[in-house]
Design a protein around this motif. Structure first.
Motif, PDB file in Angstrom:
ATOM      1  N   CYS A  18       1.122  -1.040  -0.149  1.00 52.73           N
ATOM      2  CA  CYS A  18      -0.092   0.182  -0.040  1.00 52.73           C
ATOM      3  C   CYS A  18       0.778   1.344  -0.151  1.00 52.73           C
ATOM      4  N   ALA A  20       2.751   4.259   1.512  1.00 56.24           N
ATOM      5  CA  ALA A  20       2.186   5.100   2.177  1.00 56.24           C
ATOM      6  C   ALA A  20       4.013   6.099   2.060  1.00 56.24           C
ATOM      7  N   LEU A 332      -4.494   8.223  -0.512  1.00 55.27           N
ATOM      8  CA  LEU A 332      -3.604   7.100   0.532  1.00 55.27           C
ATOM      9  C   LEU A 332      -2.496   7.212   0.418  1.00 55.27           C
ATOM     10  N   HIS A 338      -5.844  10.475   6.854  1.00 54.77           N
ATOM     11  CA  HIS A 338      -5.733   9.726   8.347  1.00 54.77           C
ATOM     12  C   HIS A 338      -6.814   8.816   8.155  1.00 54.77           C
ATOM     13  N   VAL A 339      -6.841   7.781   9.344  1.00 57.61           N
ATOM     14  CA  VAL A 339      -8.170   7.360  10.127  1.00 57.61           C
ATOM     15  C   VAL A 339      -8.472   7.045  11.545  1.00 57.61           C
ATOM     16  N   ARG A 385     -14.683   5.085   6.501  1.00 55.04           N
ATOM     17  CA  ARG A 385     -14.067   4.475   6.117  1.00 55.04           C
ATOM     18  C   ARG A 385     -14.650   2.653   5.464  1.00 55.04           C
ATOM     19  N   ARG A 469      -6.596  -1.211   0.180  1.00 58.60           N
ATOM     20  CA  ARG A 469      -5.553   0.037   0.169  1.00 58.60           C
ATOM     21  C   ARG A 469      -6.253   0.549   2.324  1.00 58.60           C
ATOM     22  N   LEU A 470      -7.533   0.845   1.965  1.00 61.82           N
ATOM     23  CA  LEU A 470      -8.155   0.882   2.674  1.00 61.82           C
ATOM     24  C   LEU A 470      -8.903   0.522   4.166  1.00 61.82           C
ATOM     25  N   SER A 472      -5.664  -2.430   4.630  1.00 65.19           N
ATOM     26  CA  SER A 472      -4.529  -2.169   5.048  1.00 65.19           C
ATOM     27  C   SER A 472      -4.359  -1.197   6.069  1.00 65.19           C
ATOM     28  N   ARG A 473      -5.317   0.234   5.534  1.00 68.25           N
ATOM     29  CA  ARG A 473      -4.228   0.999   6.725  1.00 68.25           C
ATOM     30  C   ARG A 473      -5.487   0.788   7.892  1.00 68.25           C
TER      31      ARG A 473
END
Length: 497
Positions: A18, A20, A332, A338-339, A385, A469-470, A472-473
């Protein structure tokens, strides 16, 4: 169940990066802003290394050999002086004996001896040792033994303190004594050392030449690889290296070939992805523009306005969702994405999503089933998300599921699937399914669109890429299992609270 578990384990074990950026990497200066450090080439370094090694070897060899050469030269000079003393004694024995016993030997013989750096004396008992030999190191016992008919070999010092070789041979009426300076005898060793030094220097030059040729030969594939790498950086993708040279250099060529092929594939997918995205953007824009022109030209009946407005709103929402997906996918990879994770009951999110998507499924003639958990399932995620993930999976499932089929939405907490530390959300469609090759690229943007465009319903791949990707985050993972002709199951693993 065990088959599903094994497929999921294999899918989740496959790493997918992912993009980042950490704060540290974001603040680090790019390589282009750094001053390039001047470096020596491999040819120069190799030649310098071989030259240093050869020079050290020459110096060590010279230091080790010099004492032996000098000792051998003195021993050779001593042996030559012995033979010359024998010849001189024989010459004197054949002479007429009319010279005084203490006088220097005959001039022809004297010239020969001087040419060899040797001084000769004829001595007798009555005359004793000549003044030049007194204090030279010949003892009275040695002198008496010489006169008594014995040969002597000795070493001593001359009047100036220099070391000399001494050889004495008895003759009729006296004896012959020859002396030779050790320094004169060492000149032979010096000449021999000079020849050795010249040979070593020649070997050093030859080794440097060989090192240069070998280094140039070894570095040629590296220079070719450098040129290919620069052309690759310039955008050329038709370059290919022929692996040659040592194994490590050949590995570099093969790695560059693989990198070039991967870049070509990636850029091709990017082009296809951009084409698919532009097509997806153009479709709702075309509908909106067409209806806008119809409204502007006042060619619609009043009873059509409601449906036209609904269509424009639907296409605008579709366009808005596509733009947001593009922005989210781009963000992403940024450090400021931010999550906002919190403990939430995943059942509530699934129920809300099922209510919304059931209406759309009914409109398309597809049945949506929801398998709810018997008790609350708290997970540590960003609720917005997670809903975005479910919506994207449902959008994909509805797209590929034919009319009259079924979509299944479920939450799993049993250890056989979730491993006890996670909750697993499943979205199962009734589409054509995915092959083994498709499973490997299912979450890559545009990969499936490139394969199945015009063959079967397929999206741009933005939604599935965002799902992966979401997940994974948020500390989870995405996976897919499929049976061609039956359908596919998309699984989202999220950590329990």
């Amino acid at each position: 169940m065990m088959t599903v578990r094994s497929e999921l384990c294999a899918a989740w074990a496959t790493p997918r990066k992912c993009p980042a950026m950490s704060e540290e990497s974001a603040t680090t200066s790019s390589p282009s802003t750094l001053q390039p450090r001047k470096r020596w080439g491999i040819v120069t370094q190799t030649v310098l290394l071989i030259t240093s090694i050869a020079t050290i070897a020459v110096v060590v060899a010279g230091i080790a050999v010099a004492p032996f050469v000098r000792s051998a030269a003195v021993a050779e000079a001593s042996g030559a002086l012995e033979r010359l003393a024998d010849l001189t004694a024989a010459y004197v024995e054949r002479s007429d004996g009319r010279r005084p016993p203490d006088r220097l030997i005959a001039r022809p013989l004297e010239r020969i001896l001087r040419r060899e750096g040797v001084t000769g004396y004829l001595v007798s008992r009555e005359g004793g040792l000549p003044p030049a030999l007194q204090g030279s190191g010949i003892s009275d016992d040695e002198f008496n033994a010489l006169l008594a008919g014995e040969s002597i070999s000795s070493r001593g010092r001359d009047g100036r303190g220099g070391r000399i070789l001494i050889e004495g041979r008895p003759v009729t009426g006296g004896a012959v004594i020859l002396t030779q300076s050790v320094d004169v005898a060492g000149e032979l060793g010096t000449k021999f050392l000079a020849r050795i030094a010249a040979a070593l220097a020649l070997g050093l030059v030859i080794s440097v030449g060989i090192a240069y040729v070998v280094a140039r030969r070894l570095s040629r594939p590296l220079r070719e690889a450098q040129g290919v790498a620069h052309r690759m950086a310039g955008g050329e993708r038709d370059e290919r290296l022929t692996p040659r040279g040592p194994a490590e250099v050949a590995d570099i060529a093969e790695a560059l070939n693989a990198l070039n092929a991967a870049l070509a594939t990636s850029e091709g997918r990017q082009r296809e992805f951009l084409l698919s995205v532009s097509h997806e953007l153009r479709t709702p824009l075309t509908a909106i523009r067409g209806y806008a022109e119809a409204l502007n030209d006042d060619i619609l009946d009043p009873e059509q306005l409601t449906s036209v407005g609904a269509t424009i709103g639907h296409e605008a929402s579709r366009l808005d969702r596509l733009v947001h997906d593009l922005l989210d996918l781009a963000r992403l990879g940024a450090a400021d994405f931010h999550v906002n994770a919190a403990d939430v009951d995943v059942r509530e999110i699934l129920t809300e999503a099922a209510e919304v998507w059931r209406t759309r499924c009914d409109r398309d003639g597809v049945t949506l089933t929801l398998a709810e958990a018997a008790r609350p399932v708290y997970v540590h995620v960003d609720a917005m998300r997670l809903r975005q993930i479910i919506d994207n999976l449902m959008e994909n499932a509805l797209r590929v599921s034919p009319q009259g089929s079924q979509i299944h939405l479920a939450i799993h907490t049993d250890a056989a699937i979730a491993d006890g530390s996670f909750a697993v959300i499943e979205v199962r469609d009734s589409g054509p399914g995915l092959s083994e090759d498709d499973l490997a690229v299912a979450f890559e943007p545009g990969a499936l669109h490139e394969r199945y465009r015009g063959v079967r319903p397929v999206g741009t791949g933005l939604g599935l890429a965002l799902v992966d990707r979401l997940a994974s985050r948020m500390g989870g993972a995405a996976a897919v299992t499929s049976s061609p002709g039956v359908g596919s199951s998309f699984w989202i693993r999220i950590p329990l609270a």
